[in-house]
Scaffold this motif. Structure first.
Motif, PDB file in Angstrom:
ATOM      1  N   LEU A 114       0.830  -1.203   0.000  1.00  0.00           N
ATOM      2  CA  LEU A 114       0.000   0.000   0.000  1.00  0.00           C
ATOM      3  C   LEU A 114       0.870   1.261   0.000  1.00  0.00           C
ATOM      4  N   ALA A 115       1.884   1.197   0.856  1.00  0.00           N
ATOM      5  CA  ALA A 115       2.776   2.375   0.948  1.00  0.00           C
ATOM      6  C   ALA A 115       3.515   2.581  -0.364  1.00  0.00           C
ATOM      7  N   GLU A 116       4.034   1.496  -0.919  1.00  0.00           N
ATOM      8  CA  GLU A 116       4.786   1.599  -2.164  1.00  0.00           C
ATOM      9  C   GLU A 116       3.880   2.045  -3.306  1.00  0.00           C
ATOM     10  N   GLY A 117       2.611   1.508  -3.305  1.00  0.00           N
ATOM     11  CA  GLY A 117       1.674   1.927  -4.355  1.00  0.00           C
ATOM     12  C   GLY A 117       1.401   3.425  -4.297  1.00  0.00           C
ATOM     13  N   SER A 118       1.204   3.924  -3.079  1.00  0.00           N
ATOM     14  CA  SER A 118       0.948   5.360  -2.907  1.00  0.00           C
ATOM     15  C   SER A 118       2.164   6.165  -3.324  1.00  0.00           C
ATOM     16  N   ASP A 119       3.358   5.702  -2.908  1.00  0.00           N
ATOM     17  CA  ASP A 119       4.581   6.400  -3.282  1.00  0.00           C
ATOM     18  C   ASP A 119       4.783   6.364  -4.794  1.00  0.00           C
TER      19      ASP A 119
ATOM     20  N   ASP B 276      -5.751  -1.742  -4.486  1.00  0.00           N
ATOM     21  CA  ASP B 276      -7.069  -2.409  -4.360  1.00  0.00           C
ATOM     22  C   ASP B 276      -6.902  -3.901  -4.049  1.00  0.00           C
ATOM     23  N   LYS B 277      -5.937  -4.500  -4.729  1.00  0.00           N
ATOM     24  CA  LYS B 277      -5.698  -5.939  -4.470  1.00  0.00           C
ATOM     25  C   LYS B 277      -5.212  -6.175  -3.051  1.00  0.00           C
ATOM     26  N   ALA B 278      -4.412  -5.267  -2.542  1.00  0.00           N
ATOM     27  CA  ALA B 278      -3.938  -5.410  -1.161  1.00  0.00           C
ATOM     28  C   ALA B 278      -5.092  -5.340  -0.187  1.00  0.00           C
ATOM     29  N   VAL B 279      -6.021  -4.391  -0.425  1.00  0.00           N
ATOM     30  CA  VAL B 279      -7.195  -4.271   0.458  1.00  0.00           C
ATOM     31  C   VAL B 279      -8.061  -5.530   0.373  1.00  0.00           C
ATOM     32  N   GLU B 280      -8.278  -6.044  -0.846  1.00  0.00           N
ATOM     33  CA  GLU B 280      -9.082  -7.271  -1.002  1.00  0.00           C
ATOM     34  C   GLU B 280      -8.421  -8.455  -0.293  1.00  0.00           C
TER      35      GLU B 280
ATOM     36  N   LYS C 237      -0.702  12.936   2.147  1.00  0.00           N
ATOM     37  CA  LYS C 237       0.277  11.840   2.018  1.00  0.00           C
ATOM     38  C   LYS C 237       0.675  11.309   3.389  1.00  0.00           C
ATOM     39  N   ARG C 238       0.885  12.224   4.348  1.00  0.00           N
ATOM     40  CA  ARG C 238       1.234  11.800   5.700  1.00  0.00           C
ATOM     41  C   ARG C 238       0.096  11.020   6.338  1.00  0.00           C
ATOM     42  N   LEU C 239      -1.153  11.459   6.073  1.00  0.00           N
ATOM     43  CA  LEU C 239      -2.298  10.729   6.649  1.00  0.00           C
ATOM     44  C   LEU C 239      -2.361   9.285   6.091  1.00  0.00           C
ATOM     45  N   ILE C 240      -2.055   9.205   4.790  1.00  0.00           N
ATOM     46  CA  ILE C 240      -2.075   7.848   4.200  1.00  0.00           C
ATOM     47  C   ILE C 240      -1.014   6.975   4.846  1.00  0.00           C
ATOM     48  N   MET C 241       0.228   7.483   4.899  1.00  0.00           N
ATOM     49  CA  MET C 241       1.330   6.678   5.425  1.00  0.00           C
ATOM     50  C   MET C 241       1.173   6.450   6.918  1.00  0.00           C
ATOM     51  N   GLY C 242       0.575   7.441   7.625  1.00  0.00           N
ATOM     52  CA  GLY C 242       0.356   7.268   9.067  1.00  0.00           C
ATOM     53  C   GLY C 242      -0.624   6.135   9.348  1.00  0.00           C
ATOM     54  N   ASN C 243      -1.709   6.105   8.580  1.00  0.00           N
ATOM     55  CA  ASN C 243      -2.700   5.017   8.781  1.00  0.00           C
ATOM     56  C   ASN C 243      -2.112   3.635   8.433  1.00  0.00           C
ATOM     57  N   ILE C 244      -1.269   3.654   7.373  1.00  0.00           N
ATOM     58  CA  ILE C 244      -0.645   2.362   7.017  1.00  0.00           C
ATOM     59  C   ILE C 244       0.259   1.886   8.143  1.00  0.00           C
ATOM     60  N   LYS C 245       1.057   2.806   8.711  1.00  0.00           N
ATOM     61  CA  LYS C 245       1.948   2.423   9.825  1.00  0.00           C
ATOM     62  C   LYS C 245       1.147   2.020  11.058  1.00  0.00           C
TER      63      LYS C 245
END
Length: 708
Positions: free
Chosen positions: A52-57, A89-93, A150-158
Motif C-alpha cells: 500500500l505504501a509503495e503503491g501510494s509512493d 485495491d488488491k492489497a485491500v481485497e 500523504k502523511r495521513l495515508i502513510m500514518g494510517n498504514i503504519k
C-alpha cells in the motif's frame, strides 16, 4: 492380585496415557501450525502494508514527474497502476480475505480514502499540465495539502502495521505458551509411560514371572528326571504363577500316586504273567518235572528269589523227599545248602516243608536262621539265607508236593504273592494229577485199542452190507417198475383212441412209475456218495464243465439255454463226484427258468485265501426267498409242485453231500424273479485238513523261556 489383572490394569493405564499423549501431541502440532500460520500472516500483512505504501509512493512519484517534465509516459504509468495493476485495491481485497479485525481493516480503508482523495488532486494537476499551467500543477502535487494527505495515508498504514504486528505477537506468544504446555505434558506422559513399562518389566516380567519360572523349571526338570521328592515352590501371592506352583505340586503328588499304582500294576502283571506261563505249561506239558522246573524259574524270576526247590511225597507214605528239581542263581554259594536239602527227609510238622505238608497251606518265615523249627537254620545263617516261603501242591485235599523258596533278605509276604503262589500250586497239582491219570489211562488205552480195531472191522463190514443192500434194493425195486412200464406200453397198444379216461389212467400210471424209477436212482446216488471212497486226483474244472454240457446237450437244446464259463482253476477232487455236482447245478438252473425267457448260466471262480476257491454258478431264473436257502439242500424238499417243475427233490441234497465229502461248503444267494447264485467253496488240496492259524507252539514258548 493376579499377573493378568496387574498386566491388564497397567495396560489400561498405559493406553489412557498414550491417548492423552496422542491428544497432547495433536494439540502441540495444532498450536505449532497455528503459530506458523500466524507468523506467515504477519509477514503477509507487513508485505501488504508495504505494498500500500509503495503503491501510494509510486503514484506520487509518477504524477510529480509528469508535472515537472510533461512526459506522457509517467501519466501512462500512473493510470496503469490505478486502473490495471491496482496493487492498492488488491492489497485491500487480500486483507479482507485474511480475516483482519474490523478496526484494523477500517484503518486501511481510511488510508485508501485519503489515497483516493489524492487522486482527485492529481487529476487536477493533470488538467493543469494539459493547459500548460505547470506552475499550478506543481503547486497541487507539491503543496501542503498534498503532503498532509500523504502523511495521513502513510500514518494510517503504519498504524495498521503496528496493530497487526501487536496482535500477531500476542497470538504468537499465546501459541508459544500452548506449545510449551503441551511439550511439558507430552514429556510427563512419556515419563509416566516409560515408568509403567519399567514397572511392568521388573515387577511382572522379572520379579513375578521370570524368577518364579526359573525355580519352577528347576523343579520340573527334577520331576521329569524321576525325583518325586523335590520340594515345589509355594507362594501366597494368589497369581497365575501360584496356580502353576499349585498345579506342579498336584502333579508331583499325582505322579507319586501314579508311580505307586504303576509299581503295584507292575507287580500284578508280573504275578499274572507268572500264573499265565505256569497255566500254559500245565495245559500243554504232561510231565510234572518240566512244569515244576518252569514254575520254579518263573516264581524266582518274579519275586527275585535266588533259590527254589520242590519236595514230593514218597509213594503212599507221609514223607517228603527231594525231587532234585531246583532253581539256583549261584551254584557255588548254595552248593552245600543244596546237598543238605537233597539228603534231608521231612515228616509232617517238621521244618518249613513239614509244616506246610501238615497244615496244607502256604507259610512264610521272615528269617529261617532264627526259626527253631528249621533243621537247616545253622547252614542257612552261614550262607546268608534269610526269608523262606513254601506252598503245597495239592490234588483235591491231598498234598502231593511242597515247593520252597529262599532269599537273602528279611522280607514280608505280600498278599498278591501269596495268592499267585496258591494258583501256581493248583496248576502244578493239576499236572501231577494229569500225569497220574495219564499213566492209568495208558493202561486202559492199550486194552481199548484192541476193542477199537474189532469195532472198526465190524463197521467196515456193516458199511459194505449197507452198500450191497442199497444196490440190491435198487435192483429189486427197479425190476417191478420196468415191468409196470412195459405192460403199460402193451396196455397202451390195446386201448382205443377215443377212450380218454383209459388213456388218462395209463399216463398217470406211467408217470408215477417213471418218478419212482427216478427216485430210486437218486436215492442210490445219494447213498453211494456216503459209501463210496473219494478217488482224489488233480482235475481241471473246465473239462468237468464241458463234460457236463455234453451230458445236458438235449436239455440245453430243449430250453434254448446258454452256459458261459470263465477260465476255472485246477483242484484236487473226485472227478466223477465233481461231474455229478456241476451237472446237477447246471440242470437245476436250466429247469427253474422263467417262461418265455431262455436261461443263461454263468460259471466263474474266485480265490478264497491261499488254499481255497469259490466256484459261482449264477442263473437268470425264477429265484426264491432266501429264507428257504437251507431247506432246499435237504432230501425230498421242494419249493414248487410237480405240475410246475418235475423232479424228486434229491438233486441239491446230492450236491451238498458231494461238497461235504470234499470238506467244502455250498451256499445259495437268490432274489425272487431275478435269479440265483450257488457258491461252492472247496479246498485246492484235500491234504490240508488242519487250520493254519497263527498260534505259537507252547513247547517253543517254554523253550524260549528256558533259553532266557
Amino acid at each position: 492380585m493376579s499377573i493378568f489383572s496387574t498386566f491388564r490394569a497397567i495396560l489400561v493405564v498405559n493406553i489412557v496415557v498414550f491417548v492423552f499423549l496422542g491428544i497432547s501431541v495433536y494439540k502441540m502440532n495444532v498450536a505449532e501450525e497455528a503459530h506458523f500460520t500466524s507468523m506467515e500472516n504477519q509477514i503477509e500483512l507487513r508485505g501488504l502494508g508495504q505494498t500500500l505504501a509503495e503503491g501510494s509512493d509510486f503514484l506520487t512519484g509518477e504524477i510529480r514527474r509528469y508535472v515537472q517534465f510533461g512526459d506522457p509516459v509517467h501519466l501512462k504509468n500512473f493510470w496503469n497502476e490505478v486502473r490495471v495493476t491496482r496493487s492498492r485495491d488488491k492489497a485491500v481485497e487480500r486483507l479482507k480475505k485474511l480475516n483482519v479485525l474490523p478496526e484494523e481493516l477500517a484503518i486501511i480503508k481510511k488510508a485508501k480514502s485519503f489515497s483516493d482523495n489524492l487522486i482527485n488532486t492529481e487529476e487536477a494537476a493533470m488538467d493543469a499540465v494539459k493547459k500548460n499551467d505547470f506552475e499550478q500543477a506543481r503547486k497541487l502535487v507539491f503543496g501542503k495539502y498534498y503532503e498532509d494527505q500523504k502523511r495521513l495515508i502513510m500514518g494510517n498504514i503504519k498504524k495498521f502495521q503496528r496493530k497487526t504486528n501487536a496482535r500477531a505477537e500476542e497470538i504468537s506468544n499465546h501459541f508459544r505458551e500452548d506449545v510449551s504446555f503441551y511439550m511439558v505434558l507430552t514429556n510427563c506422559l512419556l515419563l509416566v509411560s516409560v515408568t509403567l513399562v519399567l514397572f511392568l518389566v521388573y515387577n511382572i516380567g522379572i520379579k513375578r514371572i521370570i524368577n518364579p519360572l526359573r525355580k519352577l523349571s528347576h523343579s520340573m526338570r527334577e520331576l521329569a528326571g524321576g525325583n518325586l521328592k523335590i520340594e515345589t515352590p509355594v507362594s501366597s501371592r494368589g497369581d497365575e504363577i501360584s496356580d502353576i506352583e499349585s498345579a506342579l505340586r498336584v502333579f508331583r503328588d499325582t505322579a507319586e500316586k501314579r508311580k505307586q499304582v504303576e509299581d503295584e500294576l507292575r507287580e500284578e502283571r508280573a504275578f499274572s504273567e507268572l500264573i499265565r506261563v505256569v497255566a500254559m505249561a500245565a495245559n500243554k506239558l504232561n510231565g510234572f518235572e518240566e512244569v515244576a522246573r518252569i514254575s520254579l524259574d518263573m516264581v524266582c524270576k518274579t519275586a527275585g528269589w535266588p533259590v527254589g526247590h520242590v519236595y514230593v511225597v514218597e509213594g503212599s507214605s507221609s514223607k517228603l523227599v527231594s525231587s532234585k528239581i531246583w532253581h539256583v542263581t549261584d551254584n557255588e554259594r548254595f552248593a552245600e545248602f543244596r546237598r543238605v536239602t537233597e539228603e534231608t527227609v521231612f515228616v509232617p510238622g517238621v521244618g518249613l516243608p513239614g509244616r506246610v505238608f501238615e497244615e496244607k497251606r502256604a507259610m512264610w518265615v521272615a528269617d529261617v536262621s532264627k526259626d527253631f523249627n528249621f533243621p537247616r537254620a545253622k547252614l542257612a545263617g552261614e550262607i546268608g539265607v534269610r526269608a523262606g516261603f513254601a506252598f503245597p501242591v495239592m490234588i483235591g485235599d491231598k498234598v502231593v508236593a511242597v515247593a520252597e523258596f529262599f532269599t537273602s533278605h528279611v522280607e514280608t509276604l505280600h498278599a498278591e504273592l501269596l495268592q499267585a503262589m496258591s494258583s501256581v500250586g493248583i496248576e502244578m497239582g493239576r499236572v501231577f494229577e494229569r500225569q497220574q491219570a495219564a499213566e492209568t489211562l495208558q493202561d486202559h488205552l492199550n486194552n481199548l485199542e484192541v476193542l477199537i480195531k474189532e469195532r472198526t472191522k465190524e463197521l467196515v463190514q456193516k458199511n459194505q452190507e449197507l452198500t450191497d443192500f442199497a444196490s440190491i434194493a435198487s435192483h429189486d425195486l427197479s425190476e417191478p417198475l420196468r415191468k409196470v412200464i412195459t405192460f403199460g406200453d402193451c396196455l397202451g397198444g390195446r386201448l382205443k383212441g377215443d377212450d380218454e379216461k383209459g388213456w388218462d389212467y395209463l399216463n398217470r400210471m406211467q408217470a408215477a412209475a417213471m418218478r419212482m424209477q427216478e427216485l430210486i436212482n437218486n436215492l442210490l446216488d445219494y447213498s453211494m456218495v456216503n459209501t463210496q471212497k473219494n478217488l482224489l486226483k488233480e482235475i481241471d474244472f473246465n473239462v468237468i464243465v464241458r463234460q457236463s454240457l455234453l451230458n445236458l446237450e438235449s436239455r440245453l437244446s430243449e430250453t434254448r439255454g446258454t452256459v458261459q464259463a470263465e477260465n476255472l482253476p485246477r483242484i484236487e477232487a473226485d472227478p466223477l463226484h465233481m461231474l455229478q455236482l456241476f451237472q446237477n447245478l447246471i440242470a437245476n438252473a436250466l429247469k427253474y427258468h422263467k417262461k418265455g425267457i431262455a436261461p443263461v448260466v454263468k460259471i466263474s471262480s474266485q480265490l478264497d485265501g491261499d488254499d481255497r476257491v469259490n466256484i459261482l454258478v449264477s442263473d437268470n431264473g425264477i429265484g426264491f426267498d432266501e429264507k428257504y436257502s437251507q431247506r432246499i439242500f435237504r432230501p425230498f424238499q421242494r419249493l414248487h409242485s410237480r405240475t410246475e417243475f418235475k423232479g424228486t427233490g434229491m438233486g441239491l441234497a446230492i450236491c451238498k453231500k458231494i461238497v461235504d465229502r470234499h470238506n467244502g461248503v455250498i451256499e445259495i444267494k437268490s432274489v425272487p424273479n431275478e435269479g440265483s447264485t450257488f457258491v461252492v467253496n472247496l479246498p485246492l488240496s484235500q491234504n490240508k485238513n488242519r487250520s493254519d492259524g497263527a498260534h505259537l507252539d507252547p513247547d517253543e514258548t517254554f523253550q524260549d523261556y528256558r533259553e532266557k
